[in-house]
Design a protein around this motif. Structure first.
Motif, PDB file in Angstrom:
ATOM      1  N   ARG A  12       0.874  -1.120   0.018  1.00  0.00           N
ATOM      2  CA  ARG A  12      -0.156   0.026   0.014  1.00  0.00           C
ATOM      3  C   ARG A  12       0.721   1.381   0.031  1.00  0.00           C
ATOM      4  N   PRO A  13       1.458   1.715  -1.098  1.00  0.00           N
ATOM      5  CA  PRO A  13       2.339   2.780  -1.262  1.00  0.00           C
ATOM      6  C   PRO A  13       1.692   3.951  -0.659  1.00  0.00           C
ATOM      7  N   ALA A  14       2.551   4.897  -0.270  1.00  0.00           N
ATOM      8  CA  ALA A  14       1.671   6.238   0.253  1.00  0.00           C
ATOM      9  C   ALA A  14       2.755   7.433  -0.266  1.00  0.00           C
ATOM     10  N   VAL A  15       2.033   8.310   0.145  1.00  0.00           N
ATOM     11  CA  VAL A  15       2.829   9.799  -0.214  1.00  0.00           C
ATOM     12  C   VAL A  15       2.321  10.665   0.923  1.00  0.00           C
ATOM     13  N   VAL A  16       3.164  11.328   1.244  1.00  0.00           N
ATOM     14  CA  VAL A  16       3.059  12.682   2.361  1.00  0.00           C
ATOM     15  C   VAL A  16       3.337  13.701   1.497  1.00  0.00           C
ATOM     16  N   LEU A  17       2.036  14.808   1.603  1.00  0.00           N
ATOM     17  CA  LEU A  17       2.369  15.926   0.700  1.00  0.00           C
ATOM     18  C   LEU A  17       2.413  17.143   1.715  1.00  0.00           C
ATOM     19  N   GLU A  18       3.182  18.197   1.485  1.00  0.00           N
ATOM     20  CA  GLU A  18       3.606  19.326   2.117  1.00  0.00           C
ATOM     21  C   GLU A  18       2.877  20.634   1.419  1.00  0.00           C
ATOM     22  N   PHE A  19       2.075  21.436   2.444  1.00  0.00           N
ATOM     23  CA  PHE A  19       1.607  22.318   1.894  1.00  0.00           C
ATOM     24  C   PHE A  19       1.954  23.367   2.849  1.00  0.00           C
ATOM     25  N   ASN A  20       2.815  24.410   2.324  1.00  0.00           N
ATOM     26  CA  ASN A  20       3.710  25.209   2.902  1.00  0.00           C
ATOM     27  C   ASN A  20       2.807  26.460   3.404  1.00  0.00           C
ATOM     28  N   ASP A  21       1.924  27.036   2.606  1.00  0.00           N
ATOM     29  CA  ASP A  21       1.052  28.073   2.819  1.00  0.00           C
ATOM     30  C   ASP A  21      -0.382  27.731   3.275  1.00  0.00           C
ATOM     31  N   VAL A  22      -0.529  26.681   3.591  1.00  0.00           N
ATOM     32  CA  VAL A  22      -1.866  26.289   4.061  1.00  0.00           C
ATOM     33  C   VAL A  22      -1.789  25.634   5.404  1.00  0.00           C
ATOM     34  N   GLY A  23      -2.732  25.956   6.369  1.00  0.00           N
ATOM     35  CA  GLY A  23      -3.024  25.397   7.597  1.00  0.00           C
ATOM     36  C   GLY A  23      -3.864  23.976   7.643  1.00  0.00           C
ATOM     37  N   ALA A  24      -3.378  23.198   8.666  1.00  0.00           N
ATOM     38  CA  ALA A  24      -4.251  21.859   8.763  1.00  0.00           C
ATOM     39  C   ALA A  24      -5.733  21.968   8.775  1.00  0.00           C
ATOM     40  N   HIS A  25      -6.412  23.029   9.232  1.00  0.00           N
ATOM     41  CA  HIS A  25      -7.647  23.122   9.184  1.00  0.00           C
ATOM     42  C   HIS A  25      -8.288  23.159   7.931  1.00  0.00           C
ATOM     43  N   VAL A  26      -7.479  23.747   6.871  1.00  0.00           N
ATOM     44  CA  VAL A  26      -7.927  23.829   5.545  1.00  0.00           C
ATOM     45  C   VAL A  26      -8.009  22.418   4.993  1.00  0.00           C
ATOM     46  N   LEU A  27      -6.955  21.700   5.198  1.00  0.00           N
ATOM     47  CA  LEU A  27      -6.742  20.224   4.797  1.00  0.00           C
ATOM     48  C   LEU A  27      -7.762  19.466   5.310  1.00  0.00           C
ATOM     49  N   GLN A  28      -7.963  19.571   6.714  1.00  0.00           N
ATOM     50  CA  GLN A  28      -9.268  18.723   7.327  1.00  0.00           C
ATOM     51  C   GLN A  28     -10.498  19.124   6.835  1.00  0.00           C
ATOM     52  N   SER A  29     -10.803  20.159   6.323  1.00  0.00           N
ATOM     53  CA  SER A  29     -12.108  20.453   5.576  1.00  0.00           C
ATOM     54  C   SER A  29     -12.413  19.826   4.161  1.00  0.00           C
ATOM     55  N   LEU A  30     -11.249  19.810   3.706  1.00  0.00           N
ATOM     56  CA  LEU A  30     -10.981  19.091   2.233  1.00  0.00           C
ATOM     57  C   LEU A  30     -10.973  17.602   2.312  1.00  0.00           C
ATOM     58  N   GLN A  31     -10.212  17.043   3.292  1.00  0.00           N
ATOM     59  CA  GLN A  31      -9.875  15.605   3.505  1.00  0.00           C
ATOM     60  C   GLN A  31     -11.195  14.692   2.975  1.00  0.00           C
ATOM     61  N   PRO A  32     -12.377  15.045   3.607  1.00  0.00           N
ATOM     62  CA  PRO A  32     -13.382  14.152   3.256  1.00  0.00           C
ATOM     63  C   PRO A  32     -14.007  13.861   1.922  1.00  0.00           C
ATOM     64  N   ARG A  33     -13.467  14.786   1.156  1.00  0.00           N
ATOM     65  CA  ARG A  33     -13.886  14.750  -0.521  1.00  0.00           C
ATOM     66  C   ARG A  33     -13.185  13.720  -1.309  1.00  0.00           C
ATOM     67  N   VAL A  34     -11.890  13.240  -0.400  1.00  0.00           N
ATOM     68  CA  VAL A  34     -11.202  12.258  -1.144  1.00  0.00           C
ATOM     69  C   VAL A  34     -10.860  10.997  -0.597  1.00  0.00           C
ATOM     70  N   HIS A  35     -11.357  11.000   0.890  1.00  0.00           N
ATOM     71  CA  HIS A  35     -10.892   9.889   1.791  1.00  0.00           C
ATOM     72  C   HIS A  35     -11.850   8.740   1.265  1.00  0.00           C
ATOM     73  N   ASN A  36     -11.344   7.562   1.254  1.00  0.00           N
ATOM     74  CA  ASN A  36     -12.244   6.269   0.781  1.00  0.00           C
ATOM     75  C   ASN A  36     -12.397   6.297  -0.714  1.00  0.00           C
ATOM     76  N   MET A  37     -11.948   7.045  -1.433  1.00  0.00           N
ATOM     77  CA  MET A  37     -12.515   7.298  -2.892  1.00  0.00           C
ATOM     78  C   MET A  37     -11.700   6.319  -3.630  1.00  0.00           C
ATOM     79  N   PHE A  38     -12.270   5.752  -4.384  1.00  0.00           N
ATOM     80  CA  PHE A  38     -11.729   4.596  -5.504  1.00  0.00           C
ATOM     81  C   PHE A  38     -10.854   5.236  -6.655  1.00  0.00           C
ATOM     82  N   TRP A  39      -9.851   5.370  -6.804  1.00  0.00           N
ATOM     83  CA  TRP A  39      -8.969   6.108  -7.763  1.00  0.00           C
ATOM     84  C   TRP A  39      -7.904   5.087  -8.167  1.00  0.00           C
TER      85      TRP A  39
END
Length: 85
Positions: free
Chosen positions: A42-69
């Motif tokens: 199960r290869p993974a990636v860790v993505l860094e967002f320099n100018d984005v807060g964790a709260h922004v990613l938390q609001s977007l995360q449900p859009r793609v979590h458990n998505m079939f791609w």
């Protein structure tokens, strides 16, 4: 700075494909990518967002979590902020 963990990525997925996929679902472009091999199943990636807060990613995360791609179900989590003091 905030980080996003995306697991179960297809091995041959390019950085650009990951960026295009996430931007399609409203994520800002990431600034850096780190591949995590693990056991190879199960290869993974860790993505860094320099100018984005964790709260922004938390609001977007449900859009793609458990998505079939690309024939796989993705696991997407915001990496908790580390105290490096």
């Amino acid at each position: 700075m905030a980080e996003l963990w995306v697991a179960n990525i297809e091995d041959n997925t390019t950085d650009e494909e990951i960026k295009t996929f996430l931007c399609h679902y409203g994520f800002p472009p990431f600034d850096a990518i780190r591949r995590v091999e693990g056991t190879g199943e199960r290869p993974a990636v860790v993505l860094e967002f320099n100018d984005v807060g964790a709260h922004v990613l938390q609001s977007l995360q449900p859009r793609v979590h458990n998505m079939f791609w690309k024939s796989r179900t993705l696991t997407v989590q915001v990496v908790p902020t580390r105290d490096e003091s």
